[in-house]
Design an enzyme around this catalytic site. Structure first.
Site, PDB file in Angstrom:
ATOM      1  N   ASP A 135     -26.387  -7.227 -17.188  1.00 57.36           N
ATOM      2  CA  ASP A 135     -26.550  -5.843 -16.727  1.00 57.36           C
ATOM      3  C   ASP A 135     -27.633  -5.753 -15.651  1.00 57.36           C
ATOM      4  O   ASP A 135     -27.480  -5.046 -14.661  1.00 57.36           O
ATOM      5  CB  ASP A 135     -26.891  -4.929 -17.901  1.00 57.36           C
ATOM      6  CG  ASP A 135     -25.737  -4.819 -18.883  1.00 57.36           C
ATOM      7  OD1 ASP A 135     -24.817  -4.036 -18.619  1.00 57.36           O
ATOM      8  OD2 ASP A 135     -25.751  -5.543 -19.888  1.00 57.36           O
ATOM      9  N   GLY A 172     -20.829  -2.993 -21.199  1.00 56.04           N
ATOM     10  CA  GLY A 172     -19.523  -3.505 -21.578  1.00 56.04           C
ATOM     11  C   GLY A 172     -18.748  -2.536 -22.443  1.00 56.04           C
ATOM     12  O   GLY A 172     -19.287  -1.553 -22.949  1.00 56.04           O
ATOM     13  N   SER A 173     -17.464  -2.842 -22.621  1.00 64.50           N
ATOM     14  CA  SER A 173     -16.634  -2.100 -23.572  1.00 64.50           C
ATOM     15  C   SER A 173     -16.848  -2.695 -24.961  1.00 64.50           C
ATOM     16  O   SER A 173     -17.468  -3.744 -25.110  1.00 64.50           O
ATOM     17  CB  SER A 173     -15.166  -2.255 -23.234  1.00 64.50           C
ATOM     18  OG  SER A 173     -14.929  -1.827 -21.939  1.00 64.50           O
ATOM     19  N   GLY A 174     -16.291  -2.030 -25.957  1.00 59.33           N
ATOM     20  CA  GLY A 174     -16.399  -2.526 -27.324  1.00 59.33           C
ATOM     21  C   GLY A 174     -17.492  -1.830 -28.110  1.00 59.33           C
ATOM     22  O   GLY A 174     -17.668  -2.077 -29.300  1.00 59.33           O
ATOM     23  N   HIS A 175     -18.253  -0.941 -27.422  1.00 58.84           N
ATOM     24  CA  HIS A 175     -19.343  -0.209 -28.078  1.00 58.84           C
ATOM     25  C   HIS A 175     -18.969   1.244 -28.350  1.00 58.84           C
ATOM     26  O   HIS A 175     -19.841   2.061 -28.627  1.00 58.84           O
ATOM     27  CB  HIS A 175     -20.591  -0.217 -27.198  1.00 58.84           C
ATOM     28  CG  HIS A 175     -21.093  -1.579 -26.861  1.00 58.84           C
ATOM     29  ND1 HIS A 175     -21.442  -2.483 -27.819  1.00 58.84           N
ATOM     30  CD2 HIS A 175     -21.299  -2.198 -25.665  1.00 58.84           C
ATOM     31  CE1 HIS A 175     -21.863  -3.607 -27.236  1.00 58.84           C
ATOM     32  NE2 HIS A 175     -21.765  -3.457 -25.935  1.00 58.84           N
ATOM     33  N   HIS A 204     -23.336  -7.219 -29.977  1.00 62.26           N
ATOM     34  CA  HIS A 204     -22.208  -7.870 -29.314  1.00 62.26           C
ATOM     35  C   HIS A 204     -21.618  -8.931 -30.211  1.00 62.26           C
ATOM     36  O   HIS A 204     -20.956  -9.840 -29.762  1.00 62.26           O
ATOM     37  CB  HIS A 204     -22.650  -8.543 -28.024  1.00 62.26           C
ATOM     38  CG  HIS A 204     -23.264  -7.593 -27.068  1.00 62.26           C
ATOM     39  ND1 HIS A 204     -24.614  -7.386 -27.012  1.00 62.26           N
ATOM     40  CD2 HIS A 204     -22.703  -6.775 -26.161  1.00 62.26           C
ATOM     41  CE1 HIS A 204     -24.865  -6.475 -26.083  1.00 62.26           C
ATOM     42  NE2 HIS A 204     -23.730  -6.083 -25.561  1.00 62.26           N
TER      43      HIS A 204
END
Lengths: 211, 331
Positions: B110, B54-57, B219
């Site tokens: 994932d 995911g994005s945000g990492h 997360h």
């Protein structure tokens, strides 16, 4: 009752509205168990479905409507619900062959196959605190009733079974997925996935009641 | 919630657009807009390394494509696995005939999406193998290690497996290195302040001023328990006890990563590292390489994690291998 591609499209568009109404509630449940985005994810997914349905207005095959909905949902969200719902929609579509008009039996086979598809992809069991705590009791109830009960009555019983399953997730400890790492802290909150699955089947019942 | 964004629905697209423009000489975006590949030359027949999640990492995962790390990335929505289609597109773009290795964290989403992409790639005649990271000791007991999630330890897996591919290992060799690194890696973190999803604007968890979340994931999901906020030394002691209990170290050296979760000052991270070094030094364990900074984050979350990887000679050589990526370089 006979349902065609146009009915399924109208039903799915009602789901789009329902998810939009409930998205903040779904995200709120998810904040207690996961990363807080379940409502957002479901909304992104069903908005993509909505867009796809607008391209399919002349489509006659129910299978095409269902598999296109599944693939557009998957491509928009990924996540874990993407593969789960896509597998459900594809399996449901495949169970219908090239039919343009669905009989009562076809409608049951659509939904039992839908749950089979989600179950096969997920591997979760009843009690794991997932989407399947709603869907498996729903499917089993459909299988237990017979034609003579009438379609609305059969779905009404099945949705009730799904609802009890969803409500029971509140007291469950999560066994699978991201929330399983919370251990006992996962007890006390309804599973957001089970909750949105309930919205989907409940909306189907309301839709066929309205026909 | 205060963020420097435009429309919450477009944050991932606009970030990717900015990223590929900022690093136009070394990366390019594919047509689907969620696949990014390195444009740097590589050795012939190199095994492709595909990372993602995911994005945000950020800087993970898109910042780690380039020489010595990954060849391509598939980018998901915030904290959500990418769907199979961008994974498949990236796979096709980076395959040089020697196959592609998928490196990702052990999360249900994932596993399903990368698994479906691997099946699709197989149908197109591309060999794909996967290696999952499961370094977070707080996420399940040791006897259920297959349930553990991947957190900052993924960085070391990208580093060593990426180096192995760059040095010409075959696909099984790259997978072996990724698995060996994961087996030798343990992490754990604490959260001091939540992150805010752009689309909901709500905090991922709530904490009193004098509390912290112990063992949280990256997360924004809550940790194993809320505990009173400790000092840096107390936090390092607690995390290191759990990590070191599981790493049977005799005379091996280690790599250390003190990772910030997004809004933690470098000052705090170095104060944590100071204590980690003291603990290792008291045990007579030598640090071979150290990394301190924001390597895998969780939007603006406050907090940090500690990762320790036990190194054998082969892993030392791989961890020394040079890297040149937009978000990380090592000479």
């Amino acid at each position: 009752m006979n349902l065609n591609a146009d009915h399924l499209t109208r039903y799915l568009k009602t789901v789009v509205e329902k998810i939009e109404e409930e998205k903040n509630y779904l995200s709120e449940l998810d904040r207690k168990l996961g990363d807080g985005d379940h409502g957002v994810t479901m909304s992104i997914g069903f908005n993509a479905v909505n867009k796809k349905l607008d391209e399919l207005t002349d489509e006659k095959k129910v299978k095409t409507v269902l598999t296109s909905a599944g693939m557009s949902f998957l491509d928009a969200v990924g996540s874990s619900v993407g593969p789960l719902y896509a597998s459900g929609f594809i399996k449901a579509g495949n169970a219908l062959g090239d039919k343009e008009e669905l009989t009562d039996e076809d409608i049951f086979s659509l939904w039992t196959s839908f749950v089979d598809g989600v179950e096969h992809r997920s591997g979760a069991k009843v009690g794991d605190k997932t989407i399947l705590d709603t869907l498996i009791p729903f499917r089993e109830s459909l299988k237990e009733t017979s034609d003579s009960d009438g379609i609305v009555e059969r779905f009404s019983k099945a949705v009730k079974a799904g609802k009890s399953g969803m409500e029971e997730t509140e007291n469950m400890q999560s066994n699978i997925g991201r929330s399983s790492r919370l251990g006992e802290r996962s007890i006390g909150t309804k599973d957001p996935g089970a909750t949105s699955a309930y919205l989907i089947i409940q909306t189907f019942l309301s839709y066929i009641e309205s026909l | 919630m205060k963020k420097l964004i435009n429309n919450p629905d477009n944050v991932v697209e606009e970030m990717i657009e900015g990223y590929v423009k900022a690093h136009a000489s070394s990366v390019k975006m594919l047509e689907n807009k969620r696949s990014i590949v390195s444009t740097k030359p590589t050795i012939e027949n190199k095994v492709g390394i595909l990372i993602g999640g995911g994005s945000g990492h950020e800087p993970a995962f898109l910042g780690y494509i380039g020489e010595g790390m990954a060849d391509g990335v598939a980018v998901g929505n915030i904290f959500a696995s990418p769907p199979p289609s961008p994974i498949l597109e990236t796979t096709k773009a980076i395959d040089k005939g020697a196959g592609v290795v998928y490196l990702y964290g052990n999360y249900a989403g994932d596993v399903m999406n990368f698994g479906m992409a691997a099946d699709l790639a197989d149908m197109e005649g591309i060999t794909v193998k996967s290696a999952l990271t499961s370094d977070d000791v707080a996420s399940a007991p040791l006897d259920e290690k297959e349930k553990r999630r991947g957190i900052a330890g993924e960085f070391f897996v990208f580093k060593t497996a990426g180096a192995a591919a760059d040095k010409g290992y075959d696909i099984d060799g790259v997978v072996r290195i990724a698995e060996l690194t994961n087996d030798n890696t343990r992490s754990m973190g604490v959260g001091l302040s939540p992150c805010y999803l752009p689309q909901t604007g709500e905090p991922s968890f709530e904490l009193e001023d004098d509390e912290m979340e112990l063992g949280l994931g990256h997360h924004g999901e809550p940790g194993i328990k809320k505990v009173p906020l400790g000092t840096a030394d107390e936090v390092a002691d607690e995390l290191m006890t759990r990590i070191m209990d599981e790493l049977a170290i005799e005379d091996e050296e280690v790599a250390v990563l003190v990772n910030g979760l997004g809004s933690t000052p470098q000052m705090d991270l170095y104060i944590l590292f100071r204590r980690v070094e003291q603990i290792l030094s008291e045990k007579g364990i030598k640090i071979y390489r150290s990394y301190v900074g924001d390597y895998i984050t969780s939007l603006e979350m406050g907090g940090a994690s500690i990762t320790i990887t036990k190194l054998n000679d082969e892993l030392k050589e791989l961890i020394d291998h040079p890297v040149d990526c937009p978000a990380f370089t090592q000479k």
